[in-house]
Design a protein around this motif. Structure first.
Motif, PDB file in Angstrom:
ATOM      1  N   UNK A 163       0.841  -1.188   0.000  1.00 26.87           N
ATOM      2  CA  UNK A 163       0.000   0.000   0.000  1.00 26.87           C
ATOM      3  C   UNK A 163       0.885   1.250   0.000  1.00 26.87           C
ATOM      4  N   UNK A 164       0.310   2.364  -0.379  1.00 23.28           N
ATOM      5  CA  UNK A 164       1.019   3.636  -0.384  1.00 23.28           C
ATOM      6  C   UNK A 164       0.831   4.329   0.959  1.00 23.28           C
ATOM      7  N   UNK A 165       1.881   5.007   1.410  1.00 21.33           N
ATOM      8  CA  UNK A 165       1.840   5.700   2.691  1.00 21.33           C
ATOM      9  C   UNK A 165       2.177   7.171   2.488  1.00 21.33           C
ATOM     10  N   UNK A 166       1.453   8.002   3.184  1.00 20.87           N
ATOM     11  CA  UNK A 166       1.724   9.438   3.204  1.00 20.87           C
ATOM     12  C   UNK A 166       1.853   9.839   4.666  1.00 20.87           C
ATOM     13  N   UNK A 167       2.924  10.535   4.993  1.00 17.97           N
ATOM     14  CA  UNK A 167       3.097  11.075   6.337  1.00 17.97           C
ATOM     15  C   UNK A 167       2.713  12.548   6.269  1.00 17.97           C
ATOM     16  N   UNK A 168       1.881  12.970   7.209  1.00 13.86           N
ATOM     17  CA  UNK A 168       1.410  14.352   7.216  1.00 13.86           C
ATOM     18  C   UNK A 168       1.520  14.925   8.626  1.00 13.86           C
ATOM     19  N   UNK A 169       1.676  16.240   8.707  1.00 10.74           N
ATOM     20  CA  UNK A 169       1.795  16.928   9.988  1.00 10.74           C
ATOM     21  C   UNK A 169       0.842  18.115   9.990  1.00 10.74           C
ATOM     22  N   UNK A 170       0.133  18.284  11.107  1.00  9.83           N
ATOM     23  CA  UNK A 170      -0.904  19.310  11.227  1.00  9.83           C
ATOM     24  C   UNK A 170      -0.720  20.106  12.508  1.00  9.83           C
ATOM     25  N   UNK A 171      -1.355  21.280  12.552  1.00  9.85           N
ATOM     26  CA  UNK A 171      -1.253  22.145  13.723  1.00  9.85           C
ATOM     27  C   UNK A 171      -2.626  22.421  14.317  1.00  9.85           C
ATOM     28  N   UNK A 172      -2.674  22.417  15.629  1.00  6.17           N
ATOM     29  CA  UNK A 172      -3.819  22.940  16.370  1.00  6.17           C
ATOM     30  C   UNK A 172      -3.361  24.280  16.926  1.00  6.17           C
ATOM     31  N   UNK A 173      -4.028  25.342  16.465  1.00  4.69           N
ATOM     32  CA  UNK A 173      -3.691  26.692  16.890  1.00  4.69           C
ATOM     33  C   UNK A 173      -4.962  27.306  17.468  1.00  4.69           C
ATOM     34  N   UNK A 174      -4.957  27.560  18.764  1.00  5.04           N
ATOM     35  CA  UNK A 174      -6.119  28.115  19.445  1.00  5.04           C
ATOM     36  C   UNK A 174      -5.707  29.451  20.052  1.00  5.04           C
ATOM     37  N   UNK A 175      -6.525  30.476  19.815  1.00  9.19           N
ATOM     38  CA  UNK A 175      -6.200  31.801  20.349  1.00  9.19           C
ATOM     39  C   UNK A 175      -6.861  32.029  21.715  1.00  9.19           C
ATOM     40  N   UNK A 176      -6.631  33.197  22.298  1.00 11.59           N
ATOM     41  CA  UNK A 176      -7.164  33.518  23.630  1.00 11.59           C
ATOM     42  C   UNK A 176      -8.688  33.605  23.653  1.00 11.59           C
ATOM     43  N   UNK A 177      -9.297  33.780  22.491  1.00  8.28           N
ATOM     44  CA  UNK A 177     -10.753  33.871  22.404  1.00  8.28           C
ATOM     45  C   UNK A 177     -11.399  32.496  22.189  1.00  8.28           C
ATOM     46  N   UNK A 178     -10.609  31.427  22.398  1.00  2.96           N
ATOM     47  CA  UNK A 178     -11.115  30.056  22.232  1.00  2.96           C
ATOM     48  C   UNK A 178     -11.569  29.789  20.803  1.00  2.96           C
ATOM     49  N   UNK A 179     -10.812  30.337  19.843  1.00  5.80           N
ATOM     50  CA  UNK A 179     -11.053  30.052  18.426  1.00  5.80           C
ATOM     51  C   UNK A 179      -9.899  29.226  17.896  1.00  5.80           C
ATOM     52  N   UNK A 180     -10.209  28.325  16.964  1.00  5.21           N
ATOM     53  CA  UNK A 180      -9.199  27.484  16.340  1.00  5.21           C
ATOM     54  C   UNK A 180      -9.034  27.920  14.892  1.00  5.21           C
ATOM     55  N   UNK A 181      -7.811  27.870  14.414  1.00  3.26           N
ATOM     56  CA  UNK A 181      -7.522  28.248  13.037  1.00  3.26           C
ATOM     57  C   UNK A 181      -7.724  27.023  12.144  1.00  3.26           C
ATOM     58  N   UNK A 182      -8.603  27.151  11.164  1.00  4.86           N
ATOM     59  CA  UNK A 182      -8.873  26.063  10.220  1.00  4.86           C
ATOM     60  C   UNK A 182      -8.588  26.532   8.805  1.00  4.86           C
TER      61      UNK A 182
END
Length: 149
Positions: free
Chosen positions: A6-25
């Motif tokens: 099978x084919x494999x892909x390695x990926x890296x992601x970020x969780x970025x949450x600000x002081x207003x409890x919002x997440x960057x998507x």
């Protein structure tokens, strides 16, 4: 199934949450292969690239922000079974906590898979439709678990 089948892909992601409890998507445009929808900023790790460096690069391309990458929050595996004309596929995804250290909101990617990025409340992000990337829920749950410590 052996890894050579099978084919494999390695990926890296970020969780970025600000002081207003919002997440960057970021808005994944589907790239003509799947339905468009929200996801965490991030993506495929280039050959020889370290995962934190991939997060920095991907977040900059997709959101316009410069980030400092923190600790890994979670790992996740996404599998696409065999389809005629296509080998089975596995995406191994590592989710990191990150914080903004510069830049400004605006997608820099040209002709890529990200159309725009936006701040969304954690409550709204946790209720994205099932068709949205499951990685958002995984990231939020891991971030909340880490924040509770």
């Amino acid at each position: 199934m052996h890894f050579t089948e099978y084919d494999t892909r390695v990926a890296a992601y970020a969780v970025i949450v600000d002081d207003a409890e919002r997440i960057l998507l970021s808005w994944f445009n589907g790239n003509h292969r799947t339905e468009p929808g929200w996801t965490l900023p991030g993506g495929g790790v280039d050959y020889g690239e370290q995962l934190p460096a991939a997060v920095v690069r991907e977040v900059k391309e997709e959101t316009g922000y410069d980030v400092e990458v923190g600790a890994p929050l979670a790992t996740n595996v996404y599998v696409v079974p065999f389809q005629p004309g296509r080998r089975p596929y596995q995406s191994t995804r590592v989710i990191f906590e990150a914080r903004i250290v510069g830049g400004e909101l605006g997608t820099l990617e040209v002709d890529g898979t990200t159309d725009f990025a936006e701040w969304v409340t954690l409550e709204e992000a946790a209720q994205v439709p099932e068709s949205a990337a499951d990685i958002i829920r995984v990231g939020i749950e891991a971030w909340r678990a880490q924040s509770a410590r």
